[in-house]
Every structure is written in C-alpha cells, then in structure tokens.
Design a protein around this motif. Structure first.
Motif, PDB file in Angstrom:
ATOM      1  N   HIS A   1       0.848  -1.188   0.000  1.00  0.00           N
ATOM      2  CA  HIS A   1       0.000   0.000   0.000  1.00  0.00           C
ATOM      3  C   HIS A   1       0.885   1.241   0.000  1.00  0.00           C
ATOM      4  N   THR A   2       0.300   2.377  -0.302  1.00  0.00           N
ATOM      5  CA  THR A   2       1.008   3.655  -0.199  1.00  0.00           C
ATOM      6  C   THR A   2       0.302   4.522   0.829  1.00  0.00           C
ATOM      7  N   LEU A   3       1.091   5.314   1.509  1.00  0.00           N
ATOM      8  CA  LEU A   3       0.524   6.199   2.529  1.00  0.00           C
ATOM      9  C   LEU A   3      -0.186   7.374   1.875  1.00  0.00           C
ATOM     10  N   PRO A   4      -1.306   7.796   2.451  1.00  0.00           N
ATOM     11  CA  PRO A   4      -1.935   9.027   1.963  1.00  0.00           C
ATOM     12  C   PRO A   4      -1.079  10.228   2.345  1.00  0.00           C
ATOM     13  N   SER A   5      -1.378  11.370   1.771  1.00  0.00           N
ATOM     14  CA  SER A   5      -0.635  12.586   2.108  1.00  0.00           C
ATOM     15  C   SER A   5      -0.872  12.953   3.573  1.00  0.00           C
ATOM     16  N   ILE A   6       0.211  13.155   4.300  1.00  0.00           N
ATOM     17  CA  ILE A   6       0.127  13.499   5.728  1.00  0.00           C
ATOM     18  C   ILE A   6       0.829  14.833   5.933  1.00  0.00           C
ATOM     19  N   GLN A   7       0.073  15.811   6.392  1.00  0.00           N
ATOM     20  CA  GLN A   7       0.643  17.127   6.682  1.00  0.00           C
ATOM     21  C   GLN A   7       0.465  17.421   8.162  1.00  0.00           C
ATOM     22  N   PRO A   8       1.547  17.510   8.946  1.00  0.00           N
ATOM     23  CA  PRO A   8       1.407  17.775  10.378  1.00  0.00           C
ATOM     24  C   PRO A   8       0.655  19.069  10.634  1.00  0.00           C
ATOM     25  N   PRO A   9      -0.118  19.130  11.705  1.00  0.00           N
ATOM     26  CA  PRO A   9      -0.864  20.353  12.021  1.00  0.00           C
ATOM     27  C   PRO A   9       0.082  21.503  12.347  1.00  0.00           C
ATOM     28  N   PRO A  10      -0.307  22.737  12.059  1.00  0.00           N
ATOM     29  CA  PRO A  10       0.575  23.875  12.361  1.00  0.00           C
ATOM     30  C   PRO A  10       0.684  24.108  13.858  1.00  0.00           C
ATOM     31  N   HIS A  11       1.696  24.880  14.233  1.00  0.00           N
ATOM     32  CA  HIS A  11       1.911  25.200  15.648  1.00  0.00           C
ATOM     33  C   HIS A  11       0.869  26.190  16.145  1.00  0.00           C
ATOM     34  N   ASN A  12       0.371  25.937  17.354  1.00  0.00           N
ATOM     35  CA  ASN A  12      -0.512  26.876  18.048  1.00  0.00           C
ATOM     36  C   ASN A  12       0.160  27.328  19.327  1.00  0.00           C
ATOM     37  N   ASP A  13      -0.165  28.537  19.757  1.00  0.00           N
ATOM     38  CA  ASP A  13       0.499  29.102  20.938  1.00  0.00           C
ATOM     39  C   ASP A  13       0.278  28.254  22.184  1.00  0.00           C
ATOM     40  N   GLY A  14      -0.830  27.518  22.243  1.00  0.00           N
ATOM     41  CA  GLY A  14      -1.102  26.711  23.429  1.00  0.00           C
ATOM     42  C   GLY A  14      -0.461  25.336  23.416  1.00  0.00           C
ATOM     43  N   ASP A  15       0.239  24.999  22.350  1.00  0.00           N
ATOM     44  CA  ASP A  15       0.850  23.668  22.244  1.00  0.00           C
ATOM     45  C   ASP A  15       2.046  23.530  23.177  1.00  0.00           C
ATOM     46  N   THR A  16       2.163  22.382  23.782  1.00  0.00           N
ATOM     47  CA  THR A  16       3.341  22.063  24.604  1.00  0.00           C
ATOM     48  C   THR A  16       4.050  20.865  23.989  1.00  0.00           C
ATOM     49  N   TYR A  17       5.377  20.878  24.066  1.00  0.00           N
ATOM     50  CA  TYR A  17       6.182  19.848  23.426  1.00  0.00           C
ATOM     51  C   TYR A  17       7.116  19.219  24.461  1.00  0.00           C
ATOM     52  N   PRO A  18       7.630  18.017  24.188  1.00  0.00           N
ATOM     53  CA  PRO A  18       8.602  17.412  25.112  1.00  0.00           C
ATOM     54  C   PRO A  18       9.819  18.310  25.293  1.00  0.00           C
ATOM     55  N   MET A  19      10.271  18.393  26.538  1.00  0.00           N
ATOM     56  CA  MET A  19      11.402  19.259  26.855  1.00  0.00           C
ATOM     57  C   MET A  19      12.720  18.608  26.428  1.00  0.00           C
ATOM     58  N   PRO A  20      13.713  19.407  26.088  1.00  0.00           N
ATOM     59  CA  PRO A  20      15.038  18.833  25.776  1.00  0.00           C
ATOM     60  C   PRO A  20      15.664  18.248  27.034  1.00  0.00           C
ATOM     61  N   ARG A  21      16.604  17.384  26.857  1.00  0.00           N
ATOM     62  CA  ARG A  21      17.257  16.763  28.015  1.00  0.00           C
ATOM     63  C   ARG A  21      18.686  16.378  27.649  1.00  0.00           C
ATOM     64  N   VAL A  22      19.424  16.059  28.674  1.00  0.00           N
ATOM     65  CA  VAL A  22      20.812  15.612  28.515  1.00  0.00           C
ATOM     66  C   VAL A  22      20.865  14.131  28.866  1.00  0.00           C
ATOM     67  N   ILE A  23      21.589  13.364  28.091  1.00  0.00           N
ATOM     68  CA  ILE A  23      21.693  11.922  28.320  1.00  0.00           C
ATOM     69  C   ILE A  23      22.608  11.677  29.514  1.00  0.00           C
ATOM     70  N   PHE A  24      22.070  11.021  30.541  1.00  0.00           N
ATOM     71  CA  PHE A  24      22.797  10.745  31.774  1.00  0.00           C
ATOM     72  C   PHE A  24      23.640   9.482  31.599  1.00  0.00           C
ATOM     73  N   ARG A  25      24.912   9.612  31.890  1.00  0.00           N
ATOM     74  CA  ARG A  25      25.825   8.468  31.816  1.00  0.00           C
ATOM     75  C   ARG A  25      26.583   8.338  33.133  1.00  0.00           C
ATOM     76  N   MET A  26      26.591   7.120  33.673  1.00  0.00           N
ATOM     77  CA  MET A  26      27.303   6.880  34.918  1.00  0.00           C
ATOM     78  C   MET A  26      28.242   5.678  34.818  1.00  0.00           C
ATOM     79  N   PHE A  27      27.926   4.730  33.949  1.00  0.00           N
ATOM     80  CA  PHE A  27      28.727   3.521  33.798  1.00  0.00           C
ATOM     81  C   PHE A  27      29.246   3.390  32.366  1.00  0.00           C
ATOM     82  N   ASP A  28      30.355   2.690  32.224  1.00  0.00           N
ATOM     83  CA  ASP A  28      30.804   2.218  30.911  1.00  0.00           C
ATOM     84  C   ASP A  28      31.262   0.765  31.082  1.00  0.00           C
ATOM     85  N   TYR A  29      31.806   0.194  30.016  1.00  0.00           N
ATOM     86  CA  TYR A  29      32.111  -1.240  30.055  1.00  0.00           C
ATOM     87  C   TYR A  29      33.158  -1.587  31.115  1.00  0.00           C
ATOM     88  N   THR A  30      34.009  -0.624  31.505  1.00  0.00           N
ATOM     89  CA  THR A  30      35.028  -0.919  32.524  1.00  0.00           C
ATOM     90  C   THR A  30      34.424  -1.077  33.916  1.00  0.00           C
TER      91      THR A  30
END
Length: 522
Positions: free
Chosen positions: A268-297
């Motif tokens: 099958h083929t996907l129909p045309s998908i256009q994401p909705p425009p941004h609205n002032d009331g929209d909230t999005y996931p916050m950025p973050r930093v990847i936490f690292r504490m261990f490595d292979y050693t």
C-alpha cells in the motif's frame, strides 16, 4: 384476544432473550480476540512464529464481524506496547497477505490515529505510531518510497520559521528514532533518498541552538563520561549504525521467518500526511541531557555494556524508561518488570536499570515523578535481586559521591534525600570509613557537606543516639547536635515578659470595649 396477547408477550420475550444471548456471545468473542492479541509474544510452549500464524488465521476468520474491533486493538497495542512493535507489524503483514483490503483499512486507521495524536499533542503516542508505520515497510505492507516521503515531510517541519525549537527538535527526534527499525530496508531499496534525508537532518543539527544544554547537565565536568544533548547523542548513535550497515543486535524481527509469504503480498502507499501547524497553546517534550554513569570498565563480569554511541544503548534505555513510565505507580510490579527485561542475558541488566533510574531521578529541571518513587523502586529491586542490585547500587553511590563536587545543586539535594531514605530502609549500614578522606577537607567542600546533610536527613527518620552510634569516631564533627525542646516559659525572664504581654493585652481589650460603647451611644 387474551391468548393472542399472551403469545405476543412470550414471542417478545424470546426475541429479547435471543438478542441478549447474541450480544453476550459477541462480547465473549471480542474479549477472547482482545486477550489473544494482547498476549501474543509472551512466553509460551509454542514458538512465536506458530502463534503469529495461528492468530492471523483466527483474526482473518473474524474480520467480517469484528473488523473495527481488530483495527482498534492492533493500533492500541502498537502504541501502548512499543516493545512489541515488530510482533504486531508481523501480524498485520500476515493479515495483509491474506486480505489486501484489510491491510489498506489498517494503514488508513493507523494514519488517522497518527494525525489525531499530533493534533492533540500526544507526542509519545505519535512517535510510536510513526515507528509502527515504519515497521510495516519491513513486512511489505507499505512501500519504502511512501514512507520516505512521510519522513521527508516531517523533517521539513524542522525548518519552519517562527515556531519553538522544541517543536522542530521533536520532529527530527521522531524520524531518527524510527531508523533503527527500518534503516536497513530503506538503505537496500532507497539508498540515495535515505542519504538525502540524513544530510538534511545533519544540516539542521549543526545549526540548531543549544543554549539549554549547560543548564540541564547533572555535572559541570564532562569527565569521565561526556554529557551529550539528547539529539546529538541519538545522531551519533545513528551514524554509528549507518557505519555498521544498519545492523543492530537488539530488535526482534519475527517477520524474517515469514519473508516468503510477506514478499508476495501487495503493498500500500501512505496518503498525504501534513502535520498540524503550531498553536500558541501547544506544549512539546522538553530537551534533556543523556545521563551516563557507567561504561564497560565498570562491569567487569558477564555481558559487555554497549557503548555510549551504540544504538543498542538507546534501545535498551528507551525500553527501561517505558517500563518505569508504565508501572511507576506500583513499585513492586515496576521492579519485577525491570528485572524481567527480555534481553537480560545479552546485557549487564543491573547496571542499565540503576543508571536509568538515576537518570530519571536527576532529570532537570525536575524529575517526571516524585523522588520517593525512584527510591522505593530501588528498594524493591534490592529485595528481589539481593545478590547483585545492592552491590551495583553501592558502586553507583561511590561514583556519585566522588563526583558530587561538580554536581548540579538540585541534583545534589536529590542525591542527599535519596541516600538518607535508602539508608533508613537498610538499618543505616554503610562503609563510612571509605569516605574518611572527607573529614580532612574544608567543611564547605561538597563531600563533607553531603555527609553532614545526609546525617541531618537521617536524624529526621531516626533518633540522635542511633545516628551517633552508627558513625565512626572520626566523623563525630559531622553528627548533628542532639535536638532539645525549648520551653519558652521556663527560660530566664520569661515570667516578666509574660506579665508584660498580659498587661498590654488587658489595656488593648479595655480600650476596644470603650470604643464599642461610644459607638453604641451615638
């Protein structure tokens, strides 16, 4: 007439009874189908392949009656159980091979769900929908070119003007996070288009602002483990995956066993998908930093911990975070599910779990859930796996203590609160002698301050004699003073002060009474 009326009443009763029985039978069949779909992929005496083949035949037989119900259940399972994404994609592929019309209806349904989740701001659900849509390419339900058109449309949203950066970041993150599932298929069939997509993403990542990055770092220093911004880290992992010819060792791919059947199905083929425009009331996931504490050693025995830029590390951590999200309200069940991780034989699971829980606890600006949630889960883990988890947790505590001089102050406070709470549940036992060097440091240095604040928190959870007795003599300066009650009326001069206050009160009361009397006379 009476006999006819009685007959009509009996006939109506029979019709009603048959209708109720029919509804009851339909409900039983729906419940059975739902149970079969939900449980596919769980441990069974039969192989996963035979279970999928049998379930596909059962669902095909019931499509004429329960088509809408089956569409809804499959879509909800793909969203709510993303770790079983490939299993449900294989099931849809088998149904598409048997019934092409149903495959088209399912594609329309999952696309509709994807659009709705974008519109109402359910970003995780939308990302899991996109992942499932991508995995349908592996099962020959969707054409690869159709998916690439959708991915390019989403990446174009990252170049919009006048929208928050978090919106642009999410669209790039959503596209990158699908590539471990479908990257190999796109590479083999549409290599030039895939390369163009990756170049567009790289250009965006190189020019995006990262002012938020320093504020979200747990430590001010990047040694021994660099703290990468989440999009930068995922991009590095995708580049490493690309160098490895899009081969990874973590995602189960049951559709490979049905390749001869799925290859013959029409796509099958996907129909045309256009994401909705941004609205002032929209909230999005916050950025973050990847936490690292261990490595292979840090994991000398057993399986090797995947590297920081290995895509397996991303897949493992995302799966563990999803388990915490799903079961955080039930600490016992959450701990049990974490320890039942399906690929625990291939990774040092205890290290991964502890790192993920501390990543949640130290998330900035605030953790997703109450701090005590993570402490209680760690306690349950120690109870369920007493031979390994306590040792890994002690190792993690040592690492955090050694690096607490560069730790963000908010994370420092959370570390204090967690450690005091954890000690209170394990009889306050700790090898304090290992931290004796802290007694020779300046009192305002973070390490002695950490010990002092932990003991103050422990005092609130216990009593002074207990805290004093558990500490070595060299730590006597860190033990808080014994709290004593202060009864202000027994203090020197308290009697005269009380009489003076009483005298002032009487004068004030009399003055108020005279004022009221004067008002009443007038």
């Amino acid at each position: 007439m009476n006999r006819r009326r009685a007959y009509d009443e009996e006939d109506g009763y029979e019709r009603l009874h048959r209708k109720r029985r029919r509804v009851s039978e339909n409900q039983e069949i729906e419940d059975r189908l739902e149970s079969l779909i939900l449980r596919v992929g769980e441990k069974s005496s039969s192989s996963l392949e035979s279970n999928l083949e049998g379930l596909a035949s059962v669902l095909e037989a019931d499509l004429s009656t329960f088509r809408v119900k089956i569409l809804r259940i499959l879509t909800e399972c793909a969203i709510r159980m993303p770790e079983k994404c490939t299993i449900y994609a294989t099931l849809v592929g088998l149904l598409n091979a048997k019934n092409y019309n149903f495959g088209g209806e399912f594609v329309d349904y999952i696309v509709k769900t994807f659009k709705e989740n974008l519109k109402i701001g359910k970003w995780n659900a939308a990302r899991y929908c996109l992942r499932f849509i991508s995995d349908l390419v592996n099962c020959h339900v969707l054409a690869a070119s159709s998916l690439l058109t959708l991915l390019e449309t989403l990446v174009d949203c990252a170049n919009e003007d006048g929208v928050p950066q978090v919106r642009r970041d999410w669209f790039v993150f959503a596209v990158l996070s699908t590539l471990p599932w479908v990257g190999r298929e796109l590479y083999e069939k549409k290599e030039s288009q895939l390369d163009h997509l990756l170049v567009t993403i790289e250009v965006f990542l190189n020019k995006r602002s990262k002012k938020h990055w320093p504020a979200l770092k747990v430590w001010s220093a990047d040694t021994p483990h660099p703290q990468e911004e989440h999009l930068d880290c995922l991009w590095a992992q995708i580049k490493k995956l690309r160098q490895d010819n899009w081969s990874e060792k973590h995602i189960p791919r049951p559709y490979l066993a049905f390749d001869s059947v799925l290859c013959e199905a029409l796509q099958h083929t996907l129909p045309s998908i256009q994401p909705p425009p941004h609205n002032d009331g929209d909230t999005y996931p916050m950025p973050r930093v990847i936490f690292r504490m261990f490595d292979y050693t840090d994991c000398p025995d057993g399986p090797v911990l995947p590297g920081a830029h290995s895509v397996e590390r991303f897949l493992i951590e995302e799966h563990l975070h999803n388990i915490v999200e799903a079961y955080h309200l039930e600490r016992k069940e959450c701990a049990a599910q974490l320890l039942c991780f399906p690929y625990k034989g291939k990774i040092p699971l205890e290290y991964c779990i502890v790192e993920v829980i501390f990543a949640e606890l130290f998330n900035l600006p605030r953790p997703r859930y109450l701090e005590i949630c993570y402490g209680s889960i760690l306690i349950e883990l120690c109870k369920l796996q007493p031979s390994t988890i306590p040792q890994v947790l002690a190792q993690a505590t040592e690492i955090l203590f050694m690096r607490c001089d560069t730790m963000n102050i908010a994370c420092f406070d959370r570390f204090v609160n967690w450690f005091a709470y954890h000690l209170s549940n394990f009889q306050y036992r700790w090898t304090w002698e290992d931290w004796e060097t802290a007694t020779q440091l300046d009192p305002d240095h973070p390490k002695p301050r950490f010990i002092r604040e932990v003991l103050h928190k422990c005092l609130r959870l216990s009593y002074h004699t207990r805290i004093k007795d558990m500490m070595p003599d060299s730590f006597a300066a860190f033990v808080p003073l014994k709290p004593e009650p202060i009864y202000k009326y027994s203090m020197e001069g308290a009697g005269m002060k009380t009489l003076k206050k009483l005298y002032l009160f009487i004068i004030s009361y009399c003055s108020y009474k005279n004022f009221i009397s004067t008002l009443c006379l007038h």
